[in-house]
Design a protein around this motif. Structure first.
Motif, PDB file in Angstrom:
ATOM      1  N   LEU A 166      34.498  31.120  44.955  1.00  0.00           N
ATOM      2  CA  LEU A 166      33.093  30.583  45.097  1.00  0.00           C
ATOM      3  C   LEU A 166      33.423  29.312  44.334  1.00  0.00           C
ATOM      4  O   LEU A 166      32.439  28.287  44.608  1.00  0.00           O
ATOM      5  CB  LEU A 166      32.065  31.351  44.393  1.00  0.00           C
ATOM      6  N   CYS A 167      34.407  29.247  43.484  1.00  0.00           N
ATOM      7  CA  CYS A 167      34.284  27.878  42.618  1.00  0.00           C
ATOM      8  C   CYS A 167      35.609  27.115  43.485  1.00  0.00           C
ATOM      9  O   CYS A 167      35.772  25.959  42.798  1.00  0.00           O
ATOM     10  CB  CYS A 167      34.709  28.107  41.171  1.00  0.00           C
ATOM     11  N   GLY A 168      35.964  27.317  44.429  1.00  0.00           N
ATOM     12  CA  GLY A 168      37.238  26.819  45.011  1.00  0.00           C
ATOM     13  C   GLY A 168      38.315  26.883  44.268  1.00  0.00           C
ATOM     14  O   GLY A 168      39.221  25.786  44.188  1.00  0.00           O
ATOM     15  N   LEU A 169      38.612  27.849  43.470  1.00  0.00           N
ATOM     16  CA  LEU A 169      39.910  27.896  42.543  1.00  0.00           C
ATOM     17  C   LEU A 169      40.674  28.948  43.392  1.00  0.00           C
ATOM     18  O   LEU A 169      40.215  29.930  43.758  1.00  0.00           O
ATOM     19  CB  LEU A 169      39.388  28.295  41.294  1.00  0.00           C
ATOM     20  N   ASN A 170      41.937  28.721  43.013  1.00  0.00           N
ATOM     21  CA  ASN A 170      42.883  29.709  43.505  1.00  0.00           C
ATOM     22  C   ASN A 170      43.519  30.288  42.205  1.00  0.00           C
ATOM     23  O   ASN A 170      44.333  29.656  41.213  1.00  0.00           O
ATOM     24  CB  ASN A 170      44.100  29.014  44.270  1.00  0.00           C
ATOM     25  N   ILE A 171      43.775  31.868  42.106  1.00  0.00           N
ATOM     26  CA  ILE A 171      44.270  32.200  40.868  1.00  0.00           C
ATOM     27  C   ILE A 171      45.279  33.380  41.653  1.00  0.00           C
ATOM     28  O   ILE A 171      44.843  33.770  42.633  1.00  0.00           O
ATOM     29  CB  ILE A 171      43.473  33.126  39.815  1.00  0.00           C
ATOM     30  N   PRO A 172      46.308  33.622  41.025  1.00  0.00           N
ATOM     31  CA  PRO A 172      47.293  34.322  41.719  1.00  0.00           C
ATOM     32  C   PRO A 172      47.208  35.912  41.562  1.00  0.00           C
ATOM     33  O   PRO A 172      47.942  36.670  41.523  1.00  0.00           O
ATOM     34  CB  PRO A 172      48.832  34.038  40.676  1.00  0.00           C
ATOM     35  N   TYR A 173      45.982  36.235  41.205  1.00  0.00           N
ATOM     36  CA  TYR A 173      45.708  37.877  41.112  1.00  0.00           C
ATOM     37  C   TYR A 173      44.247  37.913  41.520  1.00  0.00           C
ATOM     38  O   TYR A 173      43.293  37.007  41.326  1.00  0.00           O
ATOM     39  CB  TYR A 173      46.067  38.237  39.808  1.00  0.00           C
ATOM     40  N   VAL A 174      43.755  39.191  41.684  1.00  0.00           N
ATOM     41  CA  VAL A 174      42.412  39.211  41.808  1.00  0.00           C
ATOM     42  C   VAL A 174      41.969  40.199  40.613  1.00  0.00           C
ATOM     43  O   VAL A 174      42.497  40.993  40.243  1.00  0.00           O
ATOM     44  CB  VAL A 174      42.121  40.413  43.123  1.00  0.00           C
ATOM     45  N   ILE A 175      40.814  39.636  40.234  1.00  0.00           N
ATOM     46  CA  ILE A 175      40.289  40.200  39.139  1.00  0.00           C
ATOM     47  C   ILE A 175      39.691  41.522  39.216  1.00  0.00           C
ATOM     48  O   ILE A 175      39.057  41.955  40.052  1.00  0.00           O
ATOM     49  CB  ILE A 175      38.918  39.464  38.621  1.00  0.00           C
ATOM     50  N   SER A 176      40.310  42.339  38.350  1.00  0.00           N
ATOM     51  CA  SER A 176      40.062  43.888  38.515  1.00  0.00           C
ATOM     52  C   SER A 176      40.609  44.677  37.285  1.00  0.00           C
ATOM     53  O   SER A 176      41.196  44.135  36.286  1.00  0.00           O
ATOM     54  CB  SER A 176      40.817  44.455  39.837  1.00  0.00           C
ATOM     55  N   ARG A 177      40.124  45.847  37.333  1.00  0.00           N
ATOM     56  CA  ARG A 177      40.727  46.501  36.062  1.00  0.00           C
ATOM     57  C   ARG A 177      42.127  47.074  36.063  1.00  0.00           C
ATOM     58  O   ARG A 177      42.788  47.352  35.255  1.00  0.00           O
ATOM     59  CB  ARG A 177      39.976  48.019  35.972  1.00  0.00           C
ATOM     60  N   ASN A 178      42.720  46.893  37.484  1.00  0.00           N
ATOM     61  CA  ASN A 178      44.075  47.105  37.455  1.00  0.00           C
ATOM     62  C   ASN A 178      44.979  46.079  37.753  1.00  0.00           C
ATOM     63  O   ASN A 178      46.110  45.854  38.245  1.00  0.00           O
ATOM     64  CB  ASN A 178      44.475  48.044  38.873  1.00  0.00           C
ATOM     65  N   ILE A 179      44.392  44.747  37.225  1.00  0.00           N
ATOM     66  CA  ILE A 179      45.346  43.790  37.122  1.00  0.00           C
ATOM     67  C   ILE A 179      46.753  43.785  36.289  1.00  0.00           C
ATOM     68  O   ILE A 179      46.809  44.499  35.533  1.00  0.00           O
ATOM     69  CB  ILE A 179      44.691  42.466  36.508  1.00  0.00           C
ATOM     70  N   ASP A 180      48.031  43.303  37.217  1.00  0.00           N
ATOM     71  CA  ASP A 180      49.257  43.634  36.626  1.00  0.00           C
ATOM     72  C   ASP A 180      49.624  42.154  36.101  1.00  0.00           C
ATOM     73  O   ASP A 180      50.079  41.244  36.871  1.00  0.00           O
ATOM     74  CB  ASP A 180      50.314  43.805  37.639  1.00  0.00           C
ATOM     75  N   CYS A 181      49.363  42.132  34.826  1.00  0.00           N
ATOM     76  CA  CYS A 181      49.490  40.917  34.242  1.00  0.00           C
ATOM     77  C   CYS A 181      50.894  40.566  33.676  1.00  0.00           C
ATOM     78  O   CYS A 181      51.130  39.436  33.487  1.00  0.00           O
ATOM     79  CB  CYS A 181      48.778  40.701  32.883  1.00  0.00           C
ATOM     80  N   SER A 182      51.797  41.421  33.933  1.00  0.00           N
ATOM     81  CA  SER A 182      53.256  41.264  33.710  1.00  0.00           C
ATOM     82  C   SER A 182      53.950  40.264  34.747  1.00  0.00           C
ATOM     83  O   SER A 182      54.820  39.543  34.448  1.00  0.00           O
ATOM     84  CB  SER A 182      54.043  42.568  33.756  1.00  0.00           C
ATOM     85  N   LYS A 183      53.431  40.081  35.829  1.00  0.00           N
ATOM     86  CA  LYS A 183      53.787  39.267  36.934  1.00  0.00           C
ATOM     87  C   LYS A 183      53.068  37.928  36.941  1.00  0.00           C
ATOM     88  O   LYS A 183      53.497  37.034  37.645  1.00  0.00           O
ATOM     89  CB  LYS A 183      53.425  39.983  38.336  1.00  0.00           C
ATOM     90  N   CYS A 195      43.125  38.667  28.776  1.00  0.00           N
ATOM     91  CA  CYS A 195      41.696  38.570  28.469  1.00  0.00           C
ATOM     92  C   CYS A 195      40.990  38.855  29.803  1.00  0.00           C
ATOM     93  O   CYS A 195      39.942  39.598  29.204  1.00  0.00           O
ATOM     94  CB  CYS A 195      41.652  37.015  28.185  1.00  0.00           C
ATOM     95  N   LEU A 196      40.970  38.543  30.749  1.00  0.00           N
ATOM     96  CA  LEU A 196      40.297  38.865  32.061  1.00  0.00           C
ATOM     97  C   LEU A 196      40.219  40.355  32.158  1.00  0.00           C
ATOM     98  O   LEU A 196      39.378  40.811  32.548  1.00  0.00           O
ATOM     99  CB  LEU A 196      40.794  38.079  33.253  1.00  0.00           C
ATOM    100  N   LYS A 197      41.395  40.936  32.171  1.00  0.00           N
ATOM    101  CA  LYS A 197      41.600  42.370  32.224  1.00  0.00           C
ATOM    102  C   LYS A 197      40.813  43.018  31.063  1.00  0.00           C
ATOM    103  O   LYS A 197      40.148  44.114  31.391  1.00  0.00           O
ATOM    104  CB  LYS A 197      42.906  43.120  32.240  1.00  0.00           C
ATOM    105  N   SER A 198      40.920  42.631  29.924  1.00  0.00           N
ATOM    106  CA  SER A 198      40.082  43.369  28.693  1.00  0.00           C
ATOM    107  C   SER A 198      38.495  42.843  28.979  1.00  0.00           C
ATOM    108  O   SER A 198      37.952  44.069  28.698  1.00  0.00           O
ATOM    109  CB  SER A 198      40.470  42.803  27.470  1.00  0.00           C
ATOM    110  N   LEU A 199      38.232  41.986  29.592  1.00  0.00           N
ATOM    111  CA  LEU A 199      36.471  41.743  29.837  1.00  0.00           C
ATOM    112  C   LEU A 199      36.222  42.874  31.077  1.00  0.00           C
ATOM    113  O   LEU A 199      34.872  43.206  30.709  1.00  0.00           O
ATOM    114  CB  LEU A 199      36.555  40.371  30.545  1.00  0.00           C
ATOM    115  N   VAL A 200      36.960  43.060  31.881  1.00  0.00           N
ATOM    116  CA  VAL A 200      36.540  44.051  33.191  1.00  0.00           C
ATOM    117  C   VAL A 200      36.898  45.448  32.825  1.00  0.00           C
ATOM    118  O   VAL A 200      36.023  46.022  33.530  1.00  0.00           O
ATOM    119  CB  VAL A 200      37.020  43.497  34.344  1.00  0.00           C
TER     120      VAL A 200
END
Length: 116
Positions: free
Chosen positions: A99-116, A77-82
């Motif tokens: 900035l929100c003090g959250l940890n997500i296991p990827y960097v939001i980008s056009r090239n997110i590999d969502c399979s991992k 979903c995030l990948k489709s947004l960007v």
């Protein structure tokens, strides 16, 4: 530049009301992700200060993503947004978790590999 921002806004708003998504196989539909992250739109479009409602929405989405399939769906979903966002908008979006003090296991980008 203004027309590009308007186009991005129209795209995001269109995605907010879309009943099905790229990640429809996940338990968390993209329209839920988009609605929870809607308060982030102002920061993504123009920078400045992150709205506390944005951080709250991001926390909600992360809290819903309990399984690997859910996390992959949220990632898609995030990948489709960007996918059509400007580089500046993507840079702003990528800053939100930190900035929100959250940890997500990827960097939001056009090239997110969502399979991992």
């Amino acid at each position: 530049m203004a027309s590009q921002k308007i186009a991005t806004l129209v795209l995001v708003l269109g995605l907010l009301i879309m009943p099905f998504s790229i990640a429809s196989y996940a338990q968390i539909p993209c329209n839920t992700v988009y609605n929870d992250l809607y308060p982030c739109l102002g920061f993504v479009m123009g920078g400045g200060k992150v709205d506390p409602a944005c951080c709250s929405g991001f926390k909600t989405v992360l809290g819903l993503a309990k399984t690997k399939t859910d996390r992959q769906g949220v990632c898609s979903c995030l990948k489709s947004l960007v996918s059509d966002a400007t580089d500046g908008e993507i840079k702003n979006a990528a800053q939100i978790p930190k900035l929100c003090g959250l940890n997500i296991p990827y960097v939001i980008s056009r090239n997110i590999d969502c399979s991992k």
